[in-house]
Design a protein around this motif. Structure first.
Motif, PDB file in Angstrom:
ATOM      1  N   LYS A  80       0.833  -1.208   0.000  1.00  0.00           N
ATOM      2  CA  LYS A  80       0.000   0.000   0.000  1.00  0.00           C
ATOM      3  C   LYS A  80       0.865   1.254   0.000  1.00  0.00           C
ATOM      4  O   LYS A  80       0.603   2.212  -0.730  1.00  0.00           O
ATOM      5  N   THR A  81       1.916   1.241   0.809  1.00  0.00           N
ATOM      6  CA  THR A  81       2.830   2.384   0.858  1.00  0.00           C
ATOM      7  C   THR A  81       3.445   2.638  -0.511  1.00  0.00           C
ATOM      8  O   THR A  81       3.509   3.780  -0.974  1.00  0.00           O
ATOM      9  N   LEU A  82       3.916   1.567  -1.156  1.00  0.00           N
ATOM     10  CA  LEU A  82       4.574   1.730  -2.453  1.00  0.00           C
ATOM     11  C   LEU A  82       3.595   2.175  -3.535  1.00  0.00           C
ATOM     12  O   LEU A  82       3.983   2.869  -4.469  1.00  0.00           O
ATOM     13  N   CYS A  83       2.332   1.789  -3.389  1.00  0.00           N
ATOM     14  CA  CYS A  83       1.316   2.278  -4.331  1.00  0.00           C
ATOM     15  C   CYS A  83       1.049   3.768  -4.111  1.00  0.00           C
ATOM     16  O   CYS A  83       0.924   4.543  -5.063  1.00  0.00           O
ATOM     17  N   ASP A  84       0.972   4.165  -2.832  1.00  0.00           N
ATOM     18  CA  ASP A  84       0.699   5.561  -2.493  1.00  0.00           C
ATOM     19  C   ASP A  84       1.901   6.470  -2.711  1.00  0.00           C
ATOM     20  O   ASP A  84       1.753   7.632  -3.072  1.00  0.00           O
ATOM     21  N   TYR A  85       3.098   5.944  -2.431  1.00  0.00           N
ATOM     22  CA  TYR A  85       4.341   6.733  -2.523  1.00  0.00           C
ATOM     23  C   TYR A  85       5.396   5.928  -3.290  1.00  0.00           C
ATOM     24  O   TYR A  85       6.343   5.410  -2.696  1.00  0.00           O
ATOM     25  N   PRO A  86       5.244   5.809  -4.611  1.00  0.00           N
ATOM     26  CA  PRO A  86       6.151   4.932  -5.364  1.00  0.00           C
ATOM     27  C   PRO A  86       7.618   5.356  -5.334  1.00  0.00           C
ATOM     28  O   PRO A  86       8.503   4.542  -5.574  1.00  0.00           O
ATOM     29  N   ASP A  87       7.886   6.611  -5.009  1.00  0.00           N
ATOM     30  CA  ASP A  87       9.286   7.059  -4.995  1.00  0.00           C
ATOM     31  C   ASP A  87       9.931   6.966  -3.612  1.00  0.00           C
ATOM     32  O   ASP A  87      11.064   7.391  -3.430  1.00  0.00           O
ATOM     33  N   VAL A  88       9.245   6.374  -2.626  1.00  0.00           N
ATOM     34  CA  VAL A  88       9.786   6.333  -1.258  1.00  0.00           C
ATOM     35  C   VAL A  88      11.142   5.625  -1.166  1.00  0.00           C
ATOM     36  O   VAL A  88      11.980   6.044  -0.365  1.00  0.00           O
ATOM     37  N   PRO A  89      11.449   4.605  -1.981  1.00  0.00           N
ATOM     38  CA  PRO A  89      12.780   3.991  -1.871  1.00  0.00           C
ATOM     39  C   PRO A  89      13.922   4.960  -2.229  1.00  0.00           C
ATOM     40  O   PRO A  89      15.066   4.711  -1.871  1.00  0.00           O
ATOM     41  N   ARG A  90      13.603   6.046  -2.904  1.00  0.00           N
ATOM     42  CA  ARG A  90      14.624   7.037  -3.256  1.00  0.00           C
ATOM     43  C   ARG A  90      14.614   8.240  -2.318  1.00  0.00           C
ATOM     44  O   ARG A  90      15.381   9.182  -2.496  1.00  0.00           O
ATOM     45  N   GLN A  91      13.743   8.219  -1.328  1.00  0.00           N
ATOM     46  CA  GLN A  91      13.636   9.322  -0.384  1.00  0.00           C
ATOM     47  C   GLN A  91      14.679   9.190   0.730  1.00  0.00           C
ATOM     48  O   GLN A  91      15.474   8.263   0.753  1.00  0.00           O
ATOM     49  N   SER A  92      14.630  10.110   1.673  1.00  0.00           N
ATOM     50  CA  SER A  92      15.575  10.117   2.789  1.00  0.00           C
ATOM     51  C   SER A  92      15.362   8.895   3.693  1.00  0.00           C
ATOM     52  O   SER A  92      14.323   8.234   3.644  1.00  0.00           O
ATOM     53  N   LEU A  93      16.348   8.635   4.544  1.00  0.00           N
ATOM     54  CA  LEU A  93      16.216   7.529   5.494  1.00  0.00           C
ATOM     55  C   LEU A  93      15.010   7.724   6.410  1.00  0.00           C
ATOM     56  O   LEU A  93      14.316   6.769   6.742  1.00  0.00           O
ATOM     57  N   ARG A  94      14.753   8.972   6.798  1.00  0.00           N
ATOM     58  CA  ARG A  94      13.583   9.256   7.644  1.00  0.00           C
ATOM     59  C   ARG A  94      12.289   8.846   6.958  1.00  0.00           C
ATOM     60  O   ARG A  94      11.402   8.249   7.579  1.00  0.00           O
ATOM     61  N   GLU A  95      12.162   9.205   5.686  1.00  0.00           N
ATOM     62  CA  GLU A  95      10.946   8.867   4.934  1.00  0.00           C
ATOM     63  C   GLU A  95      10.822   7.358   4.763  1.00  0.00           C
ATOM     64  O   GLU A  95       9.734   6.790   4.904  1.00  0.00           O
ATOM     65  N   GLN A  96      11.938   6.695   4.451  1.00  0.00           N
ATOM     66  CA  GLN A  96      11.905   5.242   4.276  1.00  0.00           C
ATOM     67  C   GLN A  96      11.476   4.546   5.572  1.00  0.00           C
ATOM     68  O   GLN A  96      10.644   3.635   5.552  1.00  0.00           O
ATOM     69  N   TRP A  97      12.061   4.966   6.691  1.00  0.00           N
ATOM     70  CA  TRP A  97      11.699   4.384   7.989  1.00  0.00           C
ATOM     71  C   TRP A  97      10.214   4.586   8.276  1.00  0.00           C
ATOM     72  O   TRP A  97       9.501   3.658   8.641  1.00  0.00           O
ATOM     73  N   LYS A  98       9.755   5.810   8.080  1.00  0.00           N
ATOM     74  CA  LYS A  98       8.361   6.140   8.398  1.00  0.00           C
ATOM     75  C   LYS A  98       7.384   5.353   7.526  1.00  0.00           C
ATOM     76  O   LYS A  98       6.441   4.737   8.049  1.00  0.00           O
ATOM     77  N   TYR A  99       7.595   5.383   6.210  1.00  0.00           N
ATOM     78  CA  TYR A  99       6.601   4.820   5.297  1.00  0.00           C
ATOM     79  C   TYR A  99       6.759   3.318   5.036  1.00  0.00           C
ATOM     80  O   TYR A  99       5.758   2.636   4.755  1.00  0.00           O
ATOM     81  N   LEU A 100       7.996   2.803   5.113  1.00  0.00           N
ATOM     82  CA  LEU A 100       8.202   1.384   4.798  1.00  0.00           C
ATOM     83  C   LEU A 100       8.233   0.474   6.028  1.00  0.00           C
ATOM     84  O   LEU A 100       7.997  -0.722   5.907  1.00  0.00           O
ATOM     85  N   ILE A 101       8.536   1.043   7.199  1.00  0.00           N
ATOM     86  CA  ILE A 101       8.626   0.213   8.401  1.00  0.00           C
ATOM     87  C   ILE A 101       7.564   0.619   9.432  1.00  0.00           C
ATOM     88  O   ILE A 101       6.688  -0.158   9.781  1.00  0.00           O
ATOM     89  N   LEU A 102       7.656   1.847   9.901  1.00  0.00           N
ATOM     90  CA  LEU A 102       6.821   2.278  11.028  1.00  0.00           C
ATOM     91  C   LEU A 102       5.326   2.233  10.695  1.00  0.00           C
ATOM     92  O   LEU A 102       4.534   1.657  11.446  1.00  0.00           O
ATOM     93  N   GLU A 103       4.932   2.824   9.574  1.00  0.00           N
ATOM     94  CA  GLU A 103       3.494   2.857   9.252  1.00  0.00           C
ATOM     95  C   GLU A 103       2.914   1.475   8.958  1.00  0.00           C
ATOM     96  O   GLU A 103       1.848   1.142   9.481  1.00  0.00           O
ATOM     97  N   PRO A 104       3.564   0.641   8.125  1.00  0.00           N
ATOM     98  CA  PRO A 104       2.999  -0.704   7.924  1.00  0.00           C
ATOM     99  C   PRO A 104       2.874  -1.498   9.224  1.00  0.00           C
ATOM    100  O   PRO A 104       1.886  -2.197   9.429  1.00  0.00           O
ATOM    101  N   LEU A 105       3.858  -1.369  10.121  1.00  0.00           N
ATOM    102  CA  LEU A 105       3.774  -2.086  11.397  1.00  0.00           C
ATOM    103  C   LEU A 105       2.682  -1.504  12.285  1.00  0.00           C
ATOM    104  O   LEU A 105       1.995  -2.244  12.999  1.00  0.00           O
ATOM    105  N   SER A 106       2.489  -0.202  12.242  1.00  0.00           N
ATOM    106  CA  SER A 106       1.470   0.420  13.095  1.00  0.00           C
ATOM    107  C   SER A 106       0.052   0.078  12.630  1.00  0.00           C
ATOM    108  O   SER A 106      -0.891   0.190  13.396  1.00  0.00           O
ATOM    109  N   ARG A 107      -0.101  -0.359  11.372  1.00  0.00           N
ATOM    110  CA  ARG A 107      -1.427  -0.703  10.848  1.00  0.00           C
ATOM    111  C   ARG A 107      -1.819  -2.154  11.115  1.00  0.00           C
ATOM    112  O   ARG A 107      -2.910  -2.580  10.753  1.00  0.00           O
TER     113      ARG A 107
END
Length: 197
Positions: A80-107
């Motif tokens: 879902k994250t990658l669909c919503d934010y397809p460029d997140v793997p190229r973003q900062s470490l903060r963005e990657q942590w938030k969108y790829l780890i923290l948010e999926p785990l919090s859901r």
């Protein structure tokens, strides 16, 4: 390991020691043990001079991929994250942590996932950017804020200045430290005492 089993506020366990003392062997051993118990979420080993393994740009994306492979509910969140934010793997470490780890785990819904997940990070001192080391530690210290799953992080490194600096900048309650050198020093003293007896 008592740290991974008992209730504790310390979401990070830092095993440190000099080069060649056995930190990576311990990291592999506990990772295998936690994998057998279905508690290993992901692992990463930094290796200086080995391209993507020497710097942090692929660190959180690798952890997210492994988490998604191990747990289908996390895979759904990462997708879902990658669909919503397809460029997140190229973003900062903060963005990657938030969108790829923290948010999926919090859901996660609290029913169909493991009670505890452990990340194993070996040789953090071999990350080639000191600023990334401090940022990684700061971000990982947020693991304890998750309510949906107990996320714990096992880290090994040499006790170098940049690592100590990173730990100095996160709350003391977030981590526990074990110095492997104290064990080897103690065993040498015991051997010496046995030799004198």
């Amino acid at each position: 390991m008592r740290w991974s089993d008992g209730p504790t506020d310390a979401s990070i366990f830092w095993l440190n020691g000099e080069a060649g003392i056995g930190k990576s062997t311990i990291a592999r051993t506990v990772a295998r043990m936690w994998a057998d118990e279905k508690r290993l979420g992901a692992s990463f080993c930094f290796v200086r001079g080995w391209g993507d393994m020497a710097h942090a740009s692929k660190f959180f994306t690798t952890l997210a991929y492994q988490l998604a492979c191990v747990h289908p509910n996390i895979a759904t969140g990462v997708y879902k994250t990658l669909c919503d934010y397809p460029d997140v793997p190229r973003q900062s470490l903060r963005e990657q942590w938030k969108y790829l780890i923290l948010e999926p785990l919090s859901r996660l819904d609290g029913v169909s996932h493991p009670q505890s997940l452990i990340l194993v990070i070996d040789a953090l001192d071999e990350c080639d950017d000191e600023n990334d080391i401090a940022l990684i530690l700061l971000l990982l210290s947020q693991a304890g804020t998750l309510k949906s799953v107990r996320l714990q992080v096992f880290i090994t490194s040499r006790p170098e200045a940049q690592i100590r600096y990173g730990f100095d900048n996160i709350p003391k309650a977030c981590f526990t430290v074990f110095e492997l050198d104290t064990i080897t020093s103690l065993s040498r003293l015991v051997e010496k005492a046995d030799g004198l007896a």
